[in-house]
Write an enzyme that holds these catalytic residues in place. Sequence first.
Site, mmCIF file in Angstrom:
data_model
loop_
_atom_site.group_PDB
_atom_site.id
_atom_site.type_symbol
_atom_site.label_atom_id
_atom_site.label_comp_id
_atom_site.label_asym_id
_atom_site.label_seq_id
_atom_site.Cartn_x
_atom_site.Cartn_y
_atom_site.Cartn_z
ATOM 1 C CB SER A 24 12.874 18.418 14.549
ATOM 2 O OG SER A 24 12.932 19.478 14.959
ATOM 3 N N PRO A 25 9.549 18.702 14.365
ATOM 4 C CG PRO A 25 8.718 20.947 14.779
ATOM 5 C CD PRO A 25 9.748 19.989 15.324
ATOM 6 C CB CYS A 27 6.721 21.187 6.041
ATOM 7 S SG CYS A 27 6.146 22.677 7.074
ATOM 8 C CD GLN A 101 6.483 24.034 14.403
ATOM 9 O OE1 GLN A 101 6.352 23.622 13.072
ATOM 10 N NE2 GLN A 101 7.477 24.345 15.136
ATOM 11 C CE1 TYR A 183 7.150 29.750 7.327
ATOM 12 C CE2 TYR A 183 8.299 28.752 8.794
ATOM 13 C CZ TYR A 183 8.098 28.580 7.556
ATOM 14 O OH TYR A 183 8.983 28.142 6.683
ATOM 15 N NE ARG A 231 11.815 24.094 16.418
ATOM 16 C CZ ARG A 231 12.185 23.114 15.549
ATOM 17 N NH1 ARG A 231 12.352 23.234 14.312
ATOM 18 N NH2 ARG A 231 12.765 21.984 16.007
ATOM 19 N NE ARG A 325 19.143 19.337 8.019
ATOM 20 C CZ ARG A 325 19.995 20.077 7.979
ATOM 21 N NH1 ARG A 325 20.264 20.708 6.602
ATOM 22 N NH2 ARG A 325 20.581 20.758 9.067
#
Length: 368
Positions: A24-25, A27, A101, A183, A231, A325
């Site tokens: 998963s993307p 940051c 992404q 976002y 997403r 995670r």
Amino acid sequence: MTAVPLFTPIKLRDLTLRNRVGVSPMCQYSSKDGFATDWHLVHLGSRAAGGAGLIIMEMTDVAPDGRITEGCNGIWDDAHVEPLKRITAFVKEQGAAIGIQIAHAGRKASMSRPWEGGKRLLPGEGGWTVSAPSPIPFLPEHAPPHELSKDEVLRVKDAFVAGAKRAVKAGFQVIELHGAHGYLLHEFLSPLSNKRNDEYGGSEENRFRLLLSIAREIRADVPKDIVLGTRLSCTDWAEGGLTIADTTRLSAQLKKEGVDFIDCSSGFVTADAKVPFGPGFQVPFAKEIRDKAGIATAAVGMITEARQANDIVAKGEADMVFIARAMLRDAYWPIHAAIELGAEPDIPPQYLRGYEANKFAQPRKKAV
Ligand SMILES: Cc1cc2nc3c(=O)[nH]c(=O)nc-3n(C[C@H](O)[C@H](O)[C@H](O)COP(=O)(O)O)c2cc1C
């Protein structure tokens, strides 16, 4: 060996993923002026060696003021392409497919890194003016964002399209639009953050307009074999916000615009959301969108166990499972899951000696 659903390949356009496990993307807040660094090569490269089918590079911003923090990754300048090329080439060599992404943080921009407190950066502290569909701050203590004019909205659209074209030049095979987590694109979608009364606000058709037009232009401008995903926050988990019925309709429209999969997340557009966190709590959204909008989906969120991930694919709840995670804890999650499920793990030849006792250890397959 009987086929293990999580480890059967999947084809998206002309791209075949070696299995259904995606990174998963996430940051990393480790870029400099938007430029990817060696950290990204090692971080994404390890997870490719770890056996994932698809790796989606973190939220990568299409404008400098669209970064959450000054460490966020960027794709607003042609110069950003070069360091990304090295990363995409290495990931592909390891047999994984590589995605990115693309995003704009909207009213959630101008923050310090999480490990520096994750607080709002004021202009005097290196912060910058944040923009949004409407001048409503995410939290009352934040300054009201600048309300984007219609011309500025069109510039945001152009920045997404330019970012997507740079991503193709950098060697990415999958482009995911970040339409989730509060976002900018999600801020346009949700009635909680979008109070505009021009053609980008008000009715559902107007709120969905920006994301749909970005998808349409990108599809028209990138090669046919590039896989396009989005997403979505499938629900806002809040009164008056987006519901799964809304985002199912949106997904069907995105499919018509040439989007190939929906990555089904939720929430984060309002701090008032009541989210029932728990194992696999977003999986029902992936199933509903898959069934009702007829588009491939990825399930994500609190999926940590091999059997749990395999069951999601086996039951037809989603086409792919994205893991965040748990992948930070174990870059080799896919290889370990394959061994646990009795599938053939794709072990890098350099590491075969570490698995000699394992009856499934095989020389790795050809790169995708
Ligand atoms: C360190 C970190 C960074 C993240 N960055 C992003 C991001 O760039 N884009 C995004 O859509 N989600 C991001 N997320 C959310 C994850 O992609 C994922 O949806 C979420 O963590 C739930 O999955 P998990 O339970 O497997 O961690 C991030 C999560 C973490 C832990």
